[in-house]
Write a protein that holds these residues in place. Structure first.
Motif, PDB file in Angstrom:
ATOM      1  N   UNK A  75      45.322  57.503  68.701  1.00 32.49           N
ATOM      2  CA  UNK A  75      46.784  57.462  68.821  1.00 32.49           C
ATOM      3  C   UNK A  75      47.404  56.736  67.630  1.00 32.49           C
ATOM      4  N   UNK A  76      46.728  55.668  67.180  1.00 32.50           N
ATOM      5  CA  UNK A  76      47.265  54.906  66.047  1.00 32.50           C
ATOM      6  C   UNK A  76      47.294  55.797  64.792  1.00 32.50           C
ATOM      7  N   UNK A  77      46.194  56.542  64.603  1.00 38.06           N
ATOM      8  CA  UNK A  77      46.126  57.446  63.448  1.00 38.06           C
ATOM      9  C   UNK A  77      47.229  58.522  63.557  1.00 38.06           C
ATOM     10  N   UNK A  78      47.390  59.022  64.781  1.00 41.01           N
ATOM     11  CA  UNK A  78      48.394  60.061  65.021  1.00 41.01           C
ATOM     12  C   UNK A  78      49.799  59.551  64.701  1.00 41.01           C
ATOM     13  N   UNK A  79      50.041  58.279  65.054  1.00 38.71           N
ATOM     14  CA  UNK A  79      51.326  57.639  64.775  1.00 38.71           C
ATOM     15  C   UNK A  79      51.637  57.718  63.279  1.00 38.71           C
TER      16      UNK A  79
ATOM     17  N   UNK B 229      54.673  60.090  58.988  1.00 37.68           N
ATOM     18  CA  UNK B 229      54.611  60.570  57.596  1.00 37.68           C
ATOM     19  C   UNK B 229      55.143  61.997  57.497  1.00 37.68           C
ATOM     20  N   UNK B 230      54.611  62.866  58.376  1.00 38.69           N
ATOM     21  CA  UNK B 230      54.972  64.287  58.324  1.00 38.69           C
ATOM     22  C   UNK B 230      56.465  64.485  58.568  1.00 38.69           C
TER      23      UNK B 230
ATOM     24  N   UNK C  80      59.462  49.736  64.892  1.00 40.23           N
ATOM     25  CA  UNK C  80      58.592  49.292  65.986  1.00 40.23           C
ATOM     26  C   UNK C  80      57.119  49.449  65.603  1.00 40.23           C
ATOM     27  N   UNK C  81      56.825  50.443  64.734  1.00 39.33           N
ATOM     28  CA  UNK C  81      55.428  50.635  64.315  1.00 39.33           C
ATOM     29  C   UNK C  81      54.959  49.443  63.479  1.00 39.33           C
ATOM     30  N   UNK C  82      55.828  48.949  62.611  1.00 37.77           N
ATOM     31  CA  UNK C  82      55.445  47.781  61.797  1.00 37.77           C
ATOM     32  C   UNK C  82      55.209  46.576  62.704  1.00 37.77           C
TER      33      UNK C  82
ATOM     34  N   UNK D 221      50.145  52.438  71.155  1.00 39.95           N
ATOM     35  CA  UNK D 221      50.796  53.243  70.107  1.00 39.95           C
ATOM     36  C   UNK D 221      51.422  54.531  70.635  1.00 39.95           C
ATOM     37  N   UNK D 222      51.116  54.891  71.900  1.00 40.90           N
ATOM     38  CA  UNK D 222      51.579  56.208  72.350  1.00 40.90           C
ATOM     39  C   UNK D 222      53.101  56.300  72.434  1.00 40.90           C
ATOM     40  N   UNK D 223      53.761  55.181  72.766  1.00 40.01           N
ATOM     41  CA  UNK D 223      55.223  55.198  72.878  1.00 40.01           C
ATOM     42  C   UNK D 223      55.871  55.520  71.536  1.00 40.01           C
ATOM     43  N   UNK D 224      55.235  55.059  70.460  1.00 37.69           N
ATOM     44  CA  UNK D 224      55.826  55.304  69.138  1.00 37.69           C
ATOM     45  C   UNK D 224      55.687  56.789  68.777  1.00 37.69           C
TER      46      UNK D 224
END
Ligand code: CMC
Length: 427
Positions: A317-321, A326-327, A334-336, A363-366
């Motif tokens: 999930x963190x990688x997906x975030x 980025x995309x 909030x991610x920082x 990380x899923x909420x982000x």
């Protein structure tokens, strides 16, 4: 190797069978304990109790392993779709192309919900939480779709209806909460695309389906698809053990998932990160509060009953975030904060000693925010993802030769027999 353990009690020795799972996990079979010894066990929260033998999901909390029907979740997140993963969980194996196509057609065919259900949606108070609405409406499905006589046909069609309609129902509750007309499912769209379109399409702003968003949603739902005997799944199995209909059993799972210690944590994490941001961004205060025994505050998205290492789902999930933000060229403060908070917690003695690592919700909420899902719908997103797991576990329990009505015992510590005192004689 011994295939039993000895229990010495009341001058007697009892042999309790040992059961070994395919991954080497051992359990003492106490199913005859009470009838043979008169004893019961006491295990609050069932932390040491295996409630069933299952062939669906394997997790190793010490090594951070999660597999559905033997397949590592990392491989499914990389290469599968949510629909295919749902098929795998429910049917026990990956589908052929023909089976998957048939499954898609069935899901499309059943994706509409009864028009009369809209009336119910429209009359929930505006402030209702979507999880309460979803749980009630899933339970209500039985009234709209009465049972068929042929049991096999009834189970197959109920399973298909649930998987197909849950997305329509979730999107419909969101649209109605906005005061908008619900968007109907489209047969030309696949499972995830269809849901996104029903959520976000409006006549004035047609929804643009982006590949990265669809993939993020596929992965989010794959990662949530099953997690063996967690609180909501145990609720589904326990309520199902009374042989209620599947809609009622799933409705109880949705209610259990709503709790902030379980599926509600994804909403609670974003609320916690937002509160940190609004308070100036000092995440250390949250860490100090989480460590303070006199403060009930917990670091949401941290800790897990089974994982005593990094939750493998949280890693993906963190990688997906990062990939999704980025995309989409998004910058979410909030991610920082989440990353700084994670690093500080992972280096803090309290979190190290308690084996507290980020779980899937951290990380899923982000990811969900980036997709555009409103915070109060986060747990509904978890529920849609967990549905195949609940169904698979319910089906397994229906066919279980060891099936029993769930009915734990207790150790009574209340008053011993006491005479009733009439009201005019009480002090
Ligand atoms: N922050 C601070 N301390 C914690 C946390 C946390 N998030 N989680 C556990 N602890 C401490 C707890 O205070 C206790 O300390 P001590 O032994 O010193 O009294 C110790 O760790 C054990 O806690 P527990 O509540 O007995 O452990 P558990 O296995 O019952 O808890 C949990 C599992 C998920 C309920 C808990 O870790 C928690 O409340 N986490 C926050 C909520 C959360 O993120 N939930 C989502 C879980 S993953 C999604 C899902 O699958 O449902």
């Amino acid at each position: 190797m011994d295939d039993y353990v000895e229990l010495k009690y009341g001058g007697k020795t009892y042999h309790l069978p040992l059961i070994t799972g395919t991954e080497g996990e051992k359990a003492i079979d106490i199913s005859r304990l009470r009838s043979e010894t008169g004893l019961i066990t006491l295990d609050p929260g069932y932390a040491n109790t295996g409630s069933c033998i299952s062939r669906i999901t394997y997790m190793d909390g010490e090594k951070g392993i999660l597999r559905y029907r033997g397949i590592p979740v990392e491989q499914l997140a990389e290469r599968s779709t949510f629909k295919e993963t749902a098929y795998l969980l429910i049917n026990g194996r990956l589908p052929s192309l023909q089976e998957l196509t048939h499954f898609s057609v069935m899901l499309n065919d059943h994706s509409l919900v009864h028009e009369d259900m809209k009336i119910f949606y429209q009359h929930f108070p505006r402030a209702s939480h979507p999880m309460g609405i979803l749980s009630a409406m899933v339970n209500a499905l039985r009234s709209f779709y009465p049972a068929l006589e042929n049991l096999e046909e009834e189970i197959n069609i109920t399973v298909t209806r649930l998987l197909a309609k849950i997305r329509t129902m979730a999107a419909m509750s969101y649209k109605i909460s906005l005061g908008h007309t619900p968007v109907y499912p489209r047969p030309d769209l696949a499972y995830c695309e269809n849901f996104l379109n029903m959520m976000f399409h409006t006549p004035v702003r047609p929804y643009e389906i982006k590949e990265e968003v669809v993939r993020a949603l596929e992965v989010f739902w794959i990662l949530h698809a099953d997690h063996e005997q967690n609180c909501s799944t145990s609720a589904v199995r326990m309520v199902g053990s009374a042989r209620v209909n599947l809609y009622a059993a799933i409705s109880s799972g949705i209610a259990a998932l709503w709790g902030p210690l379980h599926g509600g944590a994804n909403q609670a994490v974003v609320e916690m990160l937002t509160a940190i941001k609004e308070d100036g961004g000092d995440y250390r205060k949250a860490i100090a509060r989480a460590k303070d025994r006199n403060d009930p505050f917990r670091l949401m998205g941290f800790g897990h009953r089974v994982y005593k290492t990094y939750d493998p789902r949280a890693r993906i999930m963190k990688k997906m975030c990062d990939q999704l933000l980025d995309a989409l060229n998004l910058d979410d403060p909030l991610l920082d904060i989440a990353k700084e908070l994670e690093e500080a917690a992972l280096n803090d003695d309290y979190f190290i000693e308690h084996n507290l690592y980020p779980n899937v919700d951290f990380y899923s909420g982000i990811v969900l925010r980036a997709i555009g899902i409103p915070t109060n719908m986060f747990t509904v997103m978890f529920a849609i993802g967990r549905l195949p797991g609940w169904i698979a576990q319910w089906k397994e329990s229906m066919d279980d030769p060891m099936w029993k009505l769930s009915r734990p015992r207790q150790i009574y510590m209340g008053p011993v027999e006491t005479d009733y005192i009439p009201i005019d004689q009480r002090g």
